[in-house]
Write a protein that holds these residues in place. Structure first.
Motif, mmCIF file in Angstrom:
data_model
loop_
_atom_site.group_PDB
_atom_site.id
_atom_site.type_symbol
_atom_site.label_atom_id
_atom_site.label_comp_id
_atom_site.label_asym_id
_atom_site.label_seq_id
_atom_site.Cartn_x
_atom_site.Cartn_y
_atom_site.Cartn_z
ATOM 1 N N MET A 1 0.845 -1.185 0.000
ATOM 2 C CA MET A 1 0.000 0.000 0.000
ATOM 3 C C MET A 1 0.888 1.244 0.000
ATOM 4 N N SER A 2 0.551 2.205 -0.803
ATOM 5 C CA SER A 2 1.344 3.425 -0.924
ATOM 6 C C SER A 2 1.176 4.320 0.295
ATOM 7 N N GLU A 3 2.234 5.034 0.613
ATOM 8 C CA GLU A 3 2.187 6.062 1.658
ATOM 9 C C GLU A 3 2.084 7.417 0.982
ATOM 10 N N PHE A 4 1.355 8.324 1.630
ATOM 11 C CA PHE A 4 1.236 9.680 1.122
ATOM 12 C C PHE A 4 1.674 10.655 2.202
ATOM 13 N N TRP A 5 2.324 11.727 1.762
ATOM 14 C CA TRP A 5 2.809 12.768 2.667
ATOM 15 C C TRP A 5 2.058 14.061 2.395
ATOM 16 N N ASP A 6 1.729 14.802 3.450
ATOM 17 C CA ASP A 6 1.247 16.169 3.285
ATOM 18 C C ASP A 6 2.431 17.028 2.862
ATOM 19 N N ILE A 7 2.166 18.023 2.055
ATOM 20 C CA ILE A 7 3.222 18.905 1.551
ATOM 21 C C ILE A 7 3.067 20.291 2.184
ATOM 22 N N TYR A 8 4.198 20.836 2.616
ATOM 23 C CA TYR A 8 4.267 22.141 3.285
ATOM 24 C C TYR A 8 5.188 23.071 2.507
ATOM 25 N N ASP A 9 4.942 24.380 2.647
ATOM 26 C CA ASP A 9 5.862 25.356 2.053
ATOM 27 C C ASP A 9 7.035 25.581 3.003
ATOM 28 N N ASN A 10 7.956 26.457 2.628
ATOM 29 C CA ASN A 10 9.170 26.659 3.436
ATOM 30 C C ASN A 10 8.900 27.343 4.778
ATOM 31 N N ASN A 11 7.665 27.832 5.005
ATOM 32 C CA ASN A 11 7.269 28.379 6.309
ATOM 33 C C ASN A 11 6.449 27.384 7.122
ATOM 34 N N ARG A 12 6.397 26.154 6.657
ATOM 35 C CA ARG A 12 5.672 25.046 7.279
ATOM 36 C C ARG A 12 4.158 25.247 7.256
ATOM 37 N N ASN A 13 3.689 25.921 6.240
ATOM 38 C CA ASN A 13 2.252 26.056 6.019
ATOM 39 C C ASN A 13 1.803 24.926 5.105
ATOM 40 N N PHE A 14 0.741 24.228 5.480
ATOM 41 C CA PHE A 14 0.220 23.143 4.662
ATOM 42 C C PHE A 14 -0.288 23.710 3.338
ATOM 43 N N THR A 15 0.132 23.111 2.242
ATOM 44 C CA THR A 15 -0.229 23.608 0.915
ATOM 45 C C THR A 15 -1.556 23.054 0.408
ATOM 46 N N GLY A 16 -2.086 22.026 1.086
ATOM 47 C CA GLY A 16 -3.291 21.369 0.595
ATOM 48 C C GLY A 16 -2.980 20.222 -0.352
ATOM 49 N N ARG A 17 -1.705 20.051 -0.650
ATOM 50 C CA ARG A 17 -1.282 18.985 -1.560
ATOM 51 C C ARG A 17 -0.731 17.795 -0.776
ATOM 52 N N GLU A 20 2.769 11.067 -3.161
ATOM 53 C CA GLU A 20 3.072 9.679 -2.838
ATOM 54 C C GLU A 20 4.553 9.549 -2.523
ATOM 55 N N ARG A 21 4.866 8.786 -1.483
ATOM 56 C CA ARG A 21 6.254 8.581 -1.073
ATOM 57 C C ARG A 21 7.087 8.134 -2.279
ATOM 58 N N GLY A 22 8.235 8.788 -2.448
ATOM 59 C CA GLY A 22 9.141 8.448 -3.536
ATOM 60 C C GLY A 22 8.911 9.215 -4.819
ATOM 61 N N LYS A 23 7.775 9.889 -4.927
ATOM 62 C CA LYS A 23 7.486 10.682 -6.123
ATOM 63 C C LYS A 23 8.164 12.044 -5.984
ATOM 64 N N PRO A 24 8.512 12.664 -7.108
ATOM 65 C CA PRO A 24 9.193 13.956 -7.040
ATOM 66 C C PRO A 24 8.355 15.029 -6.356
ATOM 67 N N MET A 25 9.049 15.880 -5.631
ATOM 68 C CA MET A 25 8.408 17.044 -5.011
ATOM 69 C C MET A 25 8.888 18.279 -5.767
ATOM 70 N N LYS A 26 8.075 19.328 -5.746
ATOM 71 C CA LYS A 26 8.438 20.573 -6.409
ATOM 72 C C LYS A 26 9.459 21.336 -5.571
ATOM 73 N N SER A 27 10.067 22.311 -6.176
ATOM 74 C CA SER A 27 10.992 23.186 -5.461
ATOM 75 C C SER A 27 10.263 23.881 -4.315
ATOM 76 N N ASN A 28 10.923 24.016 -3.183
ATOM 77 C CA ASN A 28 10.372 24.656 -1.989
ATOM 78 C C ASN A 28 9.178 23.916 -1.402
ATOM 79 N N GLU A 29 9.108 22.603 -1.612
ATOM 80 C CA GLU A 29 8.105 21.767 -0.968
ATOM 81 C C GLU A 29 8.797 20.874 0.056
ATOM 82 N N TYR A 30 8.120 20.629 1.160
ATOM 83 C CA TYR A 30 8.682 19.854 2.262
ATOM 84 C C TYR A 30 7.630 18.895 2.805
ATOM 85 N N HIS A 31 8.102 17.805 3.376
ATOM 86 C CA HIS A 31 7.222 16.943 4.160
ATOM 87 C C HIS A 31 7.809 16.898 5.578
#
Length: 167
Positions: A1-17, A20-31
């Motif tokens: 079963m796949s794992e999913f991570w919430d994505i945050y901006d560089n100020n640790r604000n949840f982006t709503g995105r 999936e674990r291992g998939k590419p993240m955009k620039s300035n995205e954090y989990h």
């Protein structure tokens, strides 16, 4: 079963995105990644040895891992300790010991270090096949020796270990 991570901006604000674990993240995205540091009343730390199939194979480490989507940092630490060592820390005294940003490979994260006070016999530990292959209670001195011998995972980008072992 796949794992999913919430994505945050560089100020640790949840982006709503989520991603999936291992998939590419955009620039300035954090989990969020957590360490569940477990210390007993003797001042020893519960550490585990990573399974041979994992990154940093057969190296010792503090328990931790990625926080799952919709999970809090604290709940992620509780889950990781239970999954990897079979210990229930939900009623243990705890504090957020430290937090920082890491640029770990291509998956940057906020790394939260939770310190739990917990006593148990080492024989009560339940290792998770594929995750952990051994566990021990180790003194700060023993951990320092393991670090010097390159037997312990290096926490270099956000180094909380010196402060932790100085407690």
């Amino acid at each position: 079963m796949s794992e999913f991570w919430d994505i945050y901006d560089n100020n640790r604000n949840f982006t709503g995105r989520t991603v999936e674990r291992g998939k590419p993240m955009k620039s300035n995205e954090y989990h969020i990644v957590v360490e569940a540091i477990i210390r007993n009343s003797k001042g020893e730390f519960l550490i585990s040895k990573r399974s041979a199939n994992k990154h940093f194979p057969l190296m010792w480490e503090f328990t931790g891992g990625s926080v799952l989507a919709s999970e809090s940092s604290y709940d992620g630490a509780i889950r990781e300790a239970y999954e990897e060592l079979g210990v229930d820390l939900s009623k243990s005294p705890y504090k957020l010991f430290a937090s920082g940003i890491r640029q770990f490979r291509s998956f940057p994260d906020f790394n939260d270090i939770w310190l739990f006070e917990f006593d148990c016999d080492i024989n009560d530990i339940t290792l998770c096949e594929g995750e952990t292959c051994d566990a021990m209670w180790a003194t700060p001195q023993k951990i320092r020796e393991m670090i010097a011998k390159k037997e312990f995972v290096e926490y270099s980008e956000f180094n909380f270990v010196d402060k932790l072992l100085g407690l």
